[in-house]
Design a protein around this motif. Structure first.
Motif, mmCIF file in Angstrom:
data_model
loop_
_atom_site.group_PDB
_atom_site.id
_atom_site.type_symbol
_atom_site.label_atom_id
_atom_site.label_comp_id
_atom_site.label_asym_id
_atom_site.label_seq_id
_atom_site.Cartn_x
_atom_site.Cartn_y
_atom_site.Cartn_z
ATOM 1 N N LEU A 123 36.384 30.914 55.439
ATOM 2 C CA LEU A 123 35.213 30.840 54.536
ATOM 3 C C LEU A 123 34.081 30.083 55.215
ATOM 4 N N GLY A 124 32.874 30.545 54.916
ATOM 5 C CA GLY A 124 31.702 29.952 55.572
ATOM 6 C C GLY A 124 31.102 30.944 56.547
ATOM 7 N N THR A 125 32.005 31.643 57.258
ATOM 8 C CA THR A 125 31.554 32.684 58.188
ATOM 9 C C THR A 125 32.075 34.059 57.795
ATOM 10 N N ARG A 126 33.078 34.093 56.932
ATOM 11 C CA ARG A 126 33.714 35.373 56.570
ATOM 12 C C ARG A 126 32.882 36.108 55.517
ATOM 13 N N GLU A 127 32.403 37.303 55.850
ATOM 14 C CA GLU A 127 31.691 38.176 54.906
ATOM 15 C C GLU A 127 30.932 37.376 53.823
ATOM 16 N N PRO A 128 29.902 36.629 54.234
ATOM 17 C CA PRO A 128 29.225 35.742 53.270
ATOM 18 C C PRO A 128 28.638 36.460 52.057
ATOM 19 N N ASP A 129 28.347 37.759 52.182
ATOM 20 C CA ASP A 129 27.826 38.479 51.012
ATOM 21 C C ASP A 129 28.859 38.509 49.884
ATOM 22 N N ALA B 78 29.944 28.478 51.546
ATOM 23 C CA ALA B 78 30.760 27.245 51.478
ATOM 24 C C ALA B 78 32.014 27.436 52.326
ATOM 25 N N THR B 79 32.369 26.403 53.076
ATOM 26 C CA THR B 79 33.604 26.461 53.853
ATOM 27 C C THR B 79 34.772 26.030 52.954
ATOM 28 N N LEU B 80 35.980 26.263 53.451
ATOM 29 C CA LEU B 80 37.153 25.829 52.676
ATOM 30 C C LEU B 80 37.148 24.304 52.548
ATOM 31 N N ALA B 81 36.708 23.626 53.608
ATOM 32 C CA ALA B 81 36.639 22.149 53.560
ATOM 33 C C ALA B 81 35.651 21.707 52.485
ATOM 34 N N ASP B 82 34.507 22.406 52.363
ATOM 35 C CA ASP B 82 33.526 22.065 51.315
ATOM 36 C C ASP B 82 34.177 22.198 49.934
ATOM 37 N N ILE B 83 34.865 23.310 49.735
ATOM 38 C CA ILE B 83 35.492 23.573 48.422
ATOM 39 C C ILE B 83 36.551 22.507 48.123
ATOM 40 N N ASN B 84 37.396 22.245 49.115
ATOM 41 C CA ASN B 84 38.473 21.269 48.895
ATOM 42 C C ASN B 84 37.919 19.877 48.621
ATOM 43 N N SER C 139 34.912 36.498 45.009
ATOM 44 C CA SER C 139 34.157 37.732 44.759
ATOM 45 C C SER C 139 34.642 38.360 43.448
ATOM 46 N N ASN C 140 33.828 39.276 42.929
ATOM 47 C CA ASN C 140 34.259 40.014 41.732
ATOM 48 C C ASN C 140 35.118 41.182 42.193
ATOM 49 N N VAL C 141 36.432 40.989 42.136
ATOM 50 C CA VAL C 141 37.345 42.000 42.673
ATOM 51 C C VAL C 141 37.207 43.341 41.937
ATOM 52 N N HIS C 142 36.749 43.300 40.692
ATOM 53 C CA HIS C 142 36.621 44.540 39.906
ATOM 54 C C HIS C 142 35.399 45.358 40.292
ATOM 55 N N ALA C 143 34.483 44.743 41.036
ATOM 56 C CA ALA C 143 33.288 45.468 41.491
ATOM 57 C C ALA C 143 33.477 45.963 42.923
ATOM 58 N N ARG C 144 34.706 45.856 43.435
ATOM 59 C CA ARG C 144 34.966 46.230 44.825
ATOM 60 C C ARG C 144 35.933 47.416 44.896
ATOM 61 N N GLU C 145 36.562 47.607 46.056
ATOM 62 C CA GLU C 145 37.456 48.754 46.245
ATOM 63 C C GLU C 145 38.546 48.764 45.167
ATOM 64 N N SER C 146 39.020 49.973 44.832
ATOM 65 C CA SER C 146 39.993 50.070 43.729
ATOM 66 C C SER C 146 41.303 49.339 44.053
ATOM 67 N N PHE C 147 41.667 49.224 45.346
ATOM 68 C CA PHE C 147 42.923 48.520 45.651
ATOM 69 C C PHE C 147 42.848 47.037 45.297
ATOM 70 N N GLY D 89 44.586 32.072 32.948
ATOM 71 C CA GLY D 89 43.302 32.754 32.933
ATOM 72 C C GLY D 89 42.910 33.134 34.339
ATOM 73 N N VAL D 90 41.895 33.963 34.446
ATOM 74 C CA VAL D 90 41.434 34.469 35.745
ATOM 75 C C VAL D 90 39.928 34.256 35.829
ATOM 76 N N ILE D 91 39.466 33.720 36.954
ATOM 77 C CA ILE D 91 38.023 33.570 37.197
ATOM 78 C C ILE D 91 37.711 34.370 38.452
ATOM 79 N N THR D 92 36.839 35.349 38.331
ATOM 80 C CA THR D 92 36.561 36.209 39.480
ATOM 81 C C THR D 92 35.060 36.478 39.575
ATOM 82 N N GLY D 93 34.496 36.286 40.776
ATOM 83 C CA GLY D 93 33.095 36.649 41.001
ATOM 84 C C GLY D 93 32.108 35.506 40.865
#
Ligand code: DQA
Length: 163
Positions: free
Chosen positions: A31-37, A42-48, A119-127, A139-143
């Motif tokens: 995270l931070g460099t991976r597909e930022p769109d 934020a990096t994983l360290a930032d989140i943690n 990311s919003n997994v429901h707005a992405r590929e069907s898999f 509960g689930v938080i997505t997007g």
């Protein structure tokens, strides 16, 4: 002089801070460099760090663990039961859509958990629309990006104070 009060077992219990575990699945170390769109900057360290600060302010013990290996995540879930972890926040990443084994570990330990996706997994590929975890989750938080983890933590803190 006043005699010091003996510590009862219930006093000791009250003094032990509740434990929370945050689990991050494969590729989230990038995270931070991976597909930022999709995943933001934020990096994983930032989140943690943000999670650790919020938990500390609430007097709760919080540990974060990331792995790119299914077995390591499963073993961390097993260990969580031994440690008396009260709640888990988990982003299983790609294992969301593939891992019966990690799902079974969550079910076996029975530790209540919130599933989070940046990311919003429901707005992405069907898999990505199917999750092996959602039906077991509180509960689930997505997007909602990295905010999603903090929102999950806020909810769990509110549960801990009313438990
Ligand atoms: C993810 C979504 C998954 O589909 C993907 O495989 C990930 C991250 C998310 O946080 O948006 O690695 O869980």
């Amino acid at each position: 002089m006043k005699k010091p009060k003996a510590t009862s077992s219930s006093d000791k219990k009250a003094a032990t801070p509740p434990k929370l575990l945050v689990l991050h699945g494969p590729n989230l170390n990038l995270l931070g460099t991976r597909e930022p769109d999709y995943y933001g900057l934020a990096t994983l360290a930032d989140i943690n760090l943000a999670l650790a600060r919020r938990a500390a302010a609430a007097g709760v013990e919080l540990e974060s663990f990331q792995s790119n290996h299914e077995g390591a995540l499963i073993e961390r879930v097993h260990a969580a039961r031994e440690q008396g972890v009260r709640y888990i926040i988990i982003n299983p990443a790609a294992y969301t859509h593939t891992s019966v084994a990690l799902r079974d570990a969550m079910a076996a330990t029975g530790i209540p958990f919130i599933e989070v996706h940046l990311s919003n997994v429901h707005a992405r590929e069907s898999f990505r629309h199917h999750s092996y975890f959602s039906d077991l989750a509180l509960g689930v938080i997505t997007g909602l990006g990295s905010e999603g983890y903090l929102l999950a933590l806020e909810y769990l803190l509110s549960q801990i104070t009313t438990d």
